[in-house]
Motif scaffolding. Structure first.
Motif, PDB file in Angstrom:
ATOM      1  N   TYR A   5       0.821  -1.208   0.000  1.00  0.00           N
ATOM      2  CA  TYR A   5       0.000   0.000   0.000  1.00  0.00           C
ATOM      3  C   TYR A   5       0.858   1.263   0.000  1.00  0.00           C
ATOM      4  O   TYR A   5       0.514   2.255  -0.638  1.00  0.00           O
ATOM      5  N   ALA A   6       1.964   1.239   0.706  1.00  0.00           N
ATOM      6  CA  ALA A   6       2.873   2.394   0.712  1.00  0.00           C
ATOM      7  C   ALA A   6       3.460   2.612  -0.678  1.00  0.00           C
ATOM      8  O   ALA A   6       3.596   3.751  -1.123  1.00  0.00           O
ATOM      9  N   HIS A   7       3.784   1.530  -1.369  1.00  0.00           N
ATOM     10  CA  HIS A   7       4.301   1.643  -2.734  1.00  0.00           C
ATOM     11  C   HIS A   7       3.239   2.222  -3.678  1.00  0.00           C
ATOM     12  O   HIS A   7       3.533   3.101  -4.488  1.00  0.00           O
ATOM     13  N   ILE A   8       2.013   1.738  -3.555  1.00  0.00           N
ATOM     14  CA  ILE A   8       0.913   2.274  -4.370  1.00  0.00           C
ATOM     15  C   ILE A   8       0.710   3.751  -4.067  1.00  0.00           C
ATOM     16  O   ILE A   8       0.548   4.572  -4.972  1.00  0.00           O
ATOM     17  N   VAL A  40      -6.605   5.766  -2.100  1.00  0.00           N
ATOM     18  CA  VAL A  40      -5.475   5.023  -1.545  1.00  0.00           C
ATOM     19  C   VAL A  40      -5.241   5.417  -0.084  1.00  0.00           C
ATOM     20  O   VAL A  40      -4.973   4.554   0.756  1.00  0.00           O
ATOM     21  N   VAL A  41      -5.378   6.699   0.234  1.00  0.00           N
ATOM     22  CA  VAL A  41      -5.200   7.148   1.622  1.00  0.00           C
ATOM     23  C   VAL A  41      -6.268   6.524   2.527  1.00  0.00           C
ATOM     24  O   VAL A  41      -5.965   6.054   3.627  1.00  0.00           O
ATOM     25  N   ILE A  42      -7.499   6.470   2.069  1.00  0.00           N
ATOM     26  CA  ILE A  42      -8.579   5.876   2.862  1.00  0.00           C
ATOM     27  C   ILE A  42      -8.333   4.383   3.064  1.00  0.00           C
ATOM     28  O   ILE A  42      -8.458   3.860   4.177  1.00  0.00           O
ATOM     29  N   SER A  46      -7.474   2.767   6.698  1.00  0.00           N
ATOM     30  CA  SER A  46      -8.322   1.728   7.308  1.00  0.00           C
ATOM     31  C   SER A  46      -7.531   0.447   7.549  1.00  0.00           C
ATOM     32  O   SER A  46      -7.760  -0.247   8.534  1.00  0.00           O
ATOM     33  N   PHE A  47      -6.594   0.146   6.658  1.00  0.00           N
ATOM     34  CA  PHE A  47      -5.739  -1.026   6.856  1.00  0.00           C
ATOM     35  C   PHE A  47      -4.913  -0.881   8.128  1.00  0.00           C
ATOM     36  O   PHE A  47      -4.856  -1.796   8.958  1.00  0.00           O
ATOM     37  N   ILE A  48      -4.299   0.272   8.302  1.00  0.00           N
ATOM     38  CA  ILE A  48      -3.458   0.510   9.482  1.00  0.00           C
ATOM     39  C   ILE A  48      -4.295   0.474  10.762  1.00  0.00           C
ATOM     40  O   ILE A  48      -3.912  -0.157  11.750  1.00  0.00           O
ATOM     41  N   ILE A  49      -5.445   1.124  10.733  1.00  0.00           N
ATOM     42  CA  ILE A  49      -6.303   1.178  11.925  1.00  0.00           C
ATOM     43  C   ILE A  49      -6.804  -0.207  12.327  1.00  0.00           C
ATOM     44  O   ILE A  49      -6.837  -0.542  13.510  1.00  0.00           O
ATOM     45  N   ASN A  87     -13.470  -3.093   2.108  1.00  0.00           N
ATOM     46  CA  ASN A  87     -12.918  -2.741   0.802  1.00  0.00           C
ATOM     47  C   ASN A  87     -13.976  -2.444  -0.253  1.00  0.00           C
ATOM     48  O   ASN A  87     -13.912  -1.396  -0.898  1.00  0.00           O
ATOM     49  N   PRO A  88     -14.963  -3.317  -0.475  1.00  0.00           N
ATOM     50  CA  PRO A  88     -15.973  -2.984  -1.491  1.00  0.00           C
ATOM     51  C   PRO A  88     -16.740  -1.710  -1.153  1.00  0.00           C
ATOM     52  O   PRO A  88     -17.093  -0.941  -2.050  1.00  0.00           O
ATOM     53  N   ILE A  89     -16.977  -1.485   0.132  1.00  0.00           N
ATOM     54  CA  ILE A  89     -17.693  -0.271   0.541  1.00  0.00           C
ATOM     55  C   ILE A  89     -16.852   0.964   0.255  1.00  0.00           C
ATOM     56  O   ILE A  89     -17.360   1.961  -0.269  1.00  0.00           O
ATOM     57  N   ILE A  90     -15.562   0.908   0.566  1.00  0.00           N
ATOM     58  CA  ILE A  90     -14.673   2.049   0.310  1.00  0.00           C
ATOM     59  C   ILE A  90     -14.612   2.356  -1.177  1.00  0.00           C
ATOM     60  O   ILE A  90     -14.768   3.510  -1.594  1.00  0.00           O
ATOM     61  N   TYR A  91     -14.398   1.326  -1.978  1.00  0.00           N
ATOM     62  CA  TYR A  91     -14.271   1.555  -3.424  1.00  0.00           C
ATOM     63  C   TYR A  91     -15.576   2.035  -4.035  1.00  0.00           C
ATOM     64  O   TYR A  91     -15.575   2.896  -4.909  1.00  0.00           O
TER      65      TYR A  91
END
Length: 120
Positions: A5-8, A40-42, A46-49, A87-91
């Motif tokens: 994710y950091a690379h993206i 990507v930030v969202i 959410s991944f980190i949290i 993920n589907p909700i975010i996208y």
């Protein structure tokens, strides 16, 4: 996953900066890149949290074997699983076309359940 994710995020940020420097380029592409950057930030946030508490719990279990930290294991696993469902909700929230399709699916399910089961 965090490295990916950091690379993206770095790639999207780099492309956004490059697009902003090109004054002759279409502004629509810049808006698209900024939208992608926000997505990507969202997703990364959410991944980190959702994953950090569980990973810290596992590190505590390894570093402090006498501590009984695995009592909370199921809660943090549930939080991590919840992240996958987000993920589907975010996208769909970030993309207008996906959002319209997602709402259509939800509304058709609500309409079907409101009408009740159909008898054959």
């Amino acid at each position: 996953m965090m490295v990916l994710y950091a690379h993206i995020f770095g790639y999207v940020l780099q492309r956004t900066m490059r697009m902003s420097r090109q004054s002759s380029g279409p502004w629509r592409n810049l808006d698209t890149m900024m939208g992608l950057l926000k997505t990507v930030v969202i997703v990364l946030g959410s991944f980190i949290i959702c994953w950090t508490p569980g990973l810290v719990l596992l590190l505590l279990d390894v570093c402090c074997p006498q501590c009984n930290v695995l009592v909370y294991e199921k809660f943090f696993l549930l939080l991590a699983e919840f992240r996958s469902a987000m993920n589907p909700i975010i996208y769909s929230y970030r993309d207008k076309k996906m959002s319209a399709i997602f709402k259509q699916i939800i509304c058709s399910q609500c309409t079907a359940s409101a009408n009740g089961p159909t008898e054959n």
